[in-house]
Design an enzyme around this catalytic site. Sequence first.
Site, PDB file in Angstrom:
ATOM      1  N   LYS A 131     -29.932  43.139 -36.158  1.00 51.65           N
ATOM      2  CA  LYS A 131     -30.056  44.604 -36.283  1.00 51.65           C
ATOM      3  C   LYS A 131     -29.793  45.163 -34.888  1.00 51.65           C
ATOM      4  CE  LYS A 131     -32.391  47.835 -35.587  1.00 51.65           C
ATOM      5  NZ  LYS A 131     -31.932  48.890 -34.640  1.00 51.65           N
ATOM      6  N   GLU A 163     -38.144  40.047 -25.019  1.00 53.40           N
ATOM      7  CA  GLU A 163     -37.608  40.395 -23.692  1.00 53.40           C
ATOM      8  C   GLU A 163     -37.847  41.881 -23.521  1.00 53.40           C
ATOM      9  OE1 GLU A 163     -36.404  38.334 -21.551  1.00 53.40           O
ATOM     10  OE2 GLU A 163     -36.107  36.561 -22.801  1.00 53.40           O
ATOM     11  N   CYS A 221     -32.955  46.332 -17.510  1.00 54.28           N
ATOM     12  CA  CYS A 221     -34.375  45.962 -17.580  1.00 54.28           C
ATOM     13  C   CYS A 221     -34.837  45.297 -16.289  1.00 54.28           C
ATOM     14  CB  CYS A 221     -34.605  45.041 -18.759  1.00 54.28           C
ATOM     15  SG  CYS A 221     -33.482  43.656 -18.772  1.00 54.28           S
ATOM     16  N   GLU A 223     -41.678  52.314 -16.222  1.00 57.89           N
ATOM     17  CA  GLU A 223     -40.238  52.073 -16.294  1.00 57.89           C
ATOM     18  C   GLU A 223     -39.529  53.386 -16.614  1.00 57.89           C
ATOM     19  OE1 GLU A 223     -38.566  49.784 -19.614  1.00 57.89           O
ATOM     20  OE2 GLU A 223     -37.606  48.560 -18.085  1.00 57.89           O
TER      21      GLU A 223
HETATM   22  P1  NAD Z   1     -36.475  50.176 -28.043  1.00 56.20           P
HETATM   23  O1  NAD Z   1     -37.629  49.265 -27.993  1.00 56.20           O
HETATM   24  O2  NAD Z   1     -36.708  51.577 -28.431  1.00 56.20           O
HETATM   25  O3  NAD Z   1     -35.388  49.631 -29.085  1.00 56.20           O
HETATM   26  C1  NAD Z   1     -34.891  48.315 -29.041  1.00 56.20           C
HETATM   27  C2  NAD Z   1     -34.516  47.882 -30.441  1.00 56.20           C
HETATM   28  O4  NAD Z   1     -35.689  47.845 -31.247  1.00 56.20           O
HETATM   29  C3  NAD Z   1     -33.536  48.814 -31.147  1.00 56.20           C
HETATM   30  O5  NAD Z   1     -32.630  48.045 -31.913  1.00 56.20           O
HETATM   31  C4  NAD Z   1     -34.441  49.612 -32.060  1.00 56.20           C
HETATM   32  O6  NAD Z   1     -33.794  50.088 -33.212  1.00 56.20           O
HETATM   33  C5  NAD Z   1     -35.478  48.567 -32.435  1.00 56.20           C
HETATM   34  N1  NAD Z   1     -36.751  49.107 -32.889  1.00 56.20           N
HETATM   35  C6  NAD Z   1     -37.339  50.284 -32.521  1.00 56.20           C
HETATM   36  N2  NAD Z   1     -38.508  50.431 -33.190  1.00 56.20           N
HETATM   37  C7  NAD Z   1     -38.664  49.342 -33.975  1.00 56.20           C
HETATM   38  C8  NAD Z   1     -39.666  48.917 -34.892  1.00 56.20           C
HETATM   39  N3  NAD Z   1     -40.744  49.654 -35.137  1.00 56.20           N
HETATM   40  N4  NAD Z   1     -39.506  47.733 -35.512  1.00 56.20           N
HETATM   41  C9  NAD Z   1     -38.436  46.975 -35.273  1.00 56.20           C
HETATM   42  N5  NAD Z   1     -37.440  47.318 -34.435  1.00 56.20           N
HETATM   43  C10 NAD Z   1     -37.550  48.496 -33.782  1.00 56.20           C
HETATM   44  O7  NAD Z   1     -35.800  50.028 -26.634  1.00 56.20           O
HETATM   45  P2  NAD Z   1     -34.477  50.719 -26.125  1.00 56.20           P
HETATM   46  O8  NAD Z   1     -34.782  52.107 -25.728  1.00 56.20           O
HETATM   47  O9  NAD Z   1     -33.412  50.496 -27.109  1.00 56.20           O
HETATM   48  O10 NAD Z   1     -34.155  49.809 -24.832  1.00 56.20           O
HETATM   49  C11 NAD Z   1     -34.712  50.037 -23.595  1.00 56.20           C
HETATM   50  C12 NAD Z   1     -35.838  49.069 -23.328  1.00 56.20           C
HETATM   51  O11 NAD Z   1     -35.420  47.715 -23.473  1.00 56.20           O
HETATM   52  C13 NAD Z   1     -36.319  49.164 -21.901  1.00 56.20           C
HETATM   53  O12 NAD Z   1     -37.723  49.177 -21.883  1.00 56.20           O
HETATM   54  C14 NAD Z   1     -35.791  47.888 -21.244  1.00 56.20           C
HETATM   55  O13 NAD Z   1     -36.487  47.439 -20.146  1.00 56.20           O
HETATM   56  C15 NAD Z   1     -35.842  46.931 -22.360  1.00 56.20           C
HETATM   57  N6  NAD Z   1     -34.912  45.819 -22.117  1.00 56.20           N
HETATM   58  C16 NAD Z   1     -35.393  44.594 -21.782  1.00 56.20           C
HETATM   59  C17 NAD Z   1     -34.535  43.542 -21.505  1.00 56.20           C
HETATM   60  C18 NAD Z   1     -35.023  42.177 -21.157  1.00 56.20           C
HETATM   61  O14 NAD Z   1     -34.272  41.228 -21.270  1.00 56.20           O
HETATM   62  N7  NAD Z   1     -36.261  42.008 -20.740  1.00 56.20           N
HETATM   63  C19 NAD Z   1     -33.166  43.745 -21.589  1.00 56.20           C
HETATM   64  C20 NAD Z   1     -32.708  45.015 -21.913  1.00 56.20           C
HETATM   65  C21 NAD Z   1     -33.591  46.046 -22.195  1.00 56.20           C
END
Ligand code: NAD
Length: 474
Positions: free
Chosen positions: A172, A247, A281, A381
Site C-alpha cells: 500500500k 522505520e 527521516c 521532527e
Molecule cells: P505517515 O505515517 O502519515 O504515512 C506513511 C504511510 O502510512 C502512508 O502510506 C499512509 O497512507 C499510511 N498510513 C497512515 N495512517 C495509517 C493507518 N492508520 N494505518 C495504516 N497505514 C496508515 O507518514 P508520512 O507523512 O507519509 O511520512 C513521513 C514520516 O515518515 C516522517 O515521520 C519520517 O521520518 C518517516 N520516515 C521514516 C523513515 C525511516 O526509514 N525511518 C523513512 C522515511 C520516512
Amino acid sequence: MHIASRTQIFVGGAWQDPATTDSIDDVNPATEQVIATVPAGNAADIDAAVGAARTAATDWAATDPKQRAAILAAARDELKGRADEAAELIATELGAPIQLAQRLHVGLPLTVLDSFATLAGEFEFAEKIGNSVVRGEPVGVVGAITPWNYPLHQVVAKVAAALAAGCTVVLKPAEDTPLIAYLLAHVFQTAGLPDGVLNVVSGTGPVAGQALVEHPGIDMISFTGSTAVGQRIGAIAGGALKRVALELGGKSANVILPGADLAKAVKVGVGNAFLNGGQTCSAWTRMLVHASVYEQAVAMAGEAAAKYPTGDPFDAATRIGPLVADRQRTRVRHYIDIGAAEGARLITGGAQPPEGRDVGYFVRPTVFADVTPDMRIAQEEIFGPVLSIMRYRDEDDALEIANATEYGLAGGVWAADADTASAFAARMRAGQVDINGGAFNPVAPFGGFKSSGIGRELGRHGLAEFLQYQSQQF
Ligand code: NAD
C-alpha cells in the site's frame, strides 16, 4: 511527460478493476495541479490482494533462492531501462529536483535491487548450530506500507528484501506518490515475477492501510512512516501477534567535536539537513557545535544555506523543490514560527514563501542558531529544510544533547581523527552514524533506536527481518 490516471490495482499478477469507486488525486507540488487519479482501494480490494498473496505464498517460499535472485536481477535491469521515466515521475509527483531524482531516488533503488539479487543467491538460509540445523523460513505474507518522501527506495527496500527471503507482498504505497509504485509493479511483472507474489493496492492510510494491518491473512507488517502511525500499527499488530518492522521518524544530531574540519563538517551537515527538501527521516536536523567555534559555524551554515536555491524541479539549478503537499508546507512554516517564538535566532530563511514562488508548496531553507534542547524545534521532527544549530560546552554535554530526544535514527560525528569520532558515536543512541562524512552504505543495516523504530532494513539484516527460524535437532 505524459502521465495517465490509473483505474486499476495490481492483484494476482493482473491489472484488475477495484471494488472501490473512490479515487485519490495525485498533485504536482510545484504547480498545485492534479496530474492523475488512482483508486482509493478499500477493505475488499485489500482482501482480494491478500488472498492472491496467500495463494502464491507456498510456491514462492519453495523456489530456489537462485531463481528469486534471477528475478530480482531482471527487475533491476528493467528498472534501469526505465530510469529516466522513473526519475521524471518522482520529480513530478514528489517535487524532487530532477538530478536528485536520477541520482538518489532511482539510483539507490537500483543499487538496492542489485544487492538483494546478489544476497538472495548467497544467503545462508540454513546453518548448523551444535546438534541443530537452523532453517530460515519466510515469514509468509507481508503487508508493506510506505511513505512518500523516498517513494521508490522505501518500496524497494521492503519488497526486494521480502521477495529475496521468499515472502509474498501486498503493498500500500503513500497516497501522495502512488504512480511510482505502479511503475514498479510493471517492472516486476515484466521481470517475470510469478502471479500474486507482489500485489499493489493504492489507497489511504485509514482505509486501505488499516485494512491491511488488521487483515488476518497478513503475517507481518513492514511499515515506514511517522512515529504516531507506527505506534498505532504496532499496537494493532501486537494484539494479533503479527510480526512488525517499523522505520519511523528522526531528529538526528550532527556532532562537530573540537579539532574537526569545521568548514567541511558544516557544509556537509547543511547539505544533509536540506537533502530532499529536508524530507528525509535520517536528516541531521540538529547541528551541535562547541562554544569556542560556534559563531564561526553559524556564519558558515548561513553561507552554505544560500547555495540551496528553491525552484522548479526540472530546472538543473534547483537544489530544493517544493515540499510534497500543502499540509507539509503549512506544518513546516508553523515550526519556523514556533522557532522564532521560542527565541531561536533566525540566520536565514523564514516562514514567508520564497520570493517569486507564489505557486507551489515551497518553503525557504531555514537556519536557526541559539537553539536549546528544551525548544520544540530541537525535539520534534519538522520534515522540511530547517536546521537548528545548538551550542555545547564539552563532550559530555554534546552527548547528552545528542541523545536527548525521543528519536534515535541516525547521526554524524566529526573529529580530528576517526577513532575519536567513532568512540563518541558508540555512545550515541542511534541506528547509523557517519564518521567524518562516511558514505551511506546500502548493505549496512538501516533502522532506529527508541521511537525511531523496530527492526532493520537493507543488506542481510534487512533480509533476515523477513525470516523466522525452525531448529531441527539431530
Ligand atoms: P505517515 O505515517 O502519515 O504515512 C506513511 C504511510 O502510512 C502512508 O502510506 C499512509 O497512507 C499510511 N498510513 C497512515 N495512517 C495509517 C493507518 N492508520 N494505518 C495504516 N497505514 C496508515 O507518514 P508520512 O507523512 O507519509 O511520512 C513521513 C514520516 O515518515 C516522517 O515521520 C519520517 O521520518 C518517516 N520516515 C521514516 C523513515 C525511516 O526509514 N525511518 C523513512 C522515511 C520516512
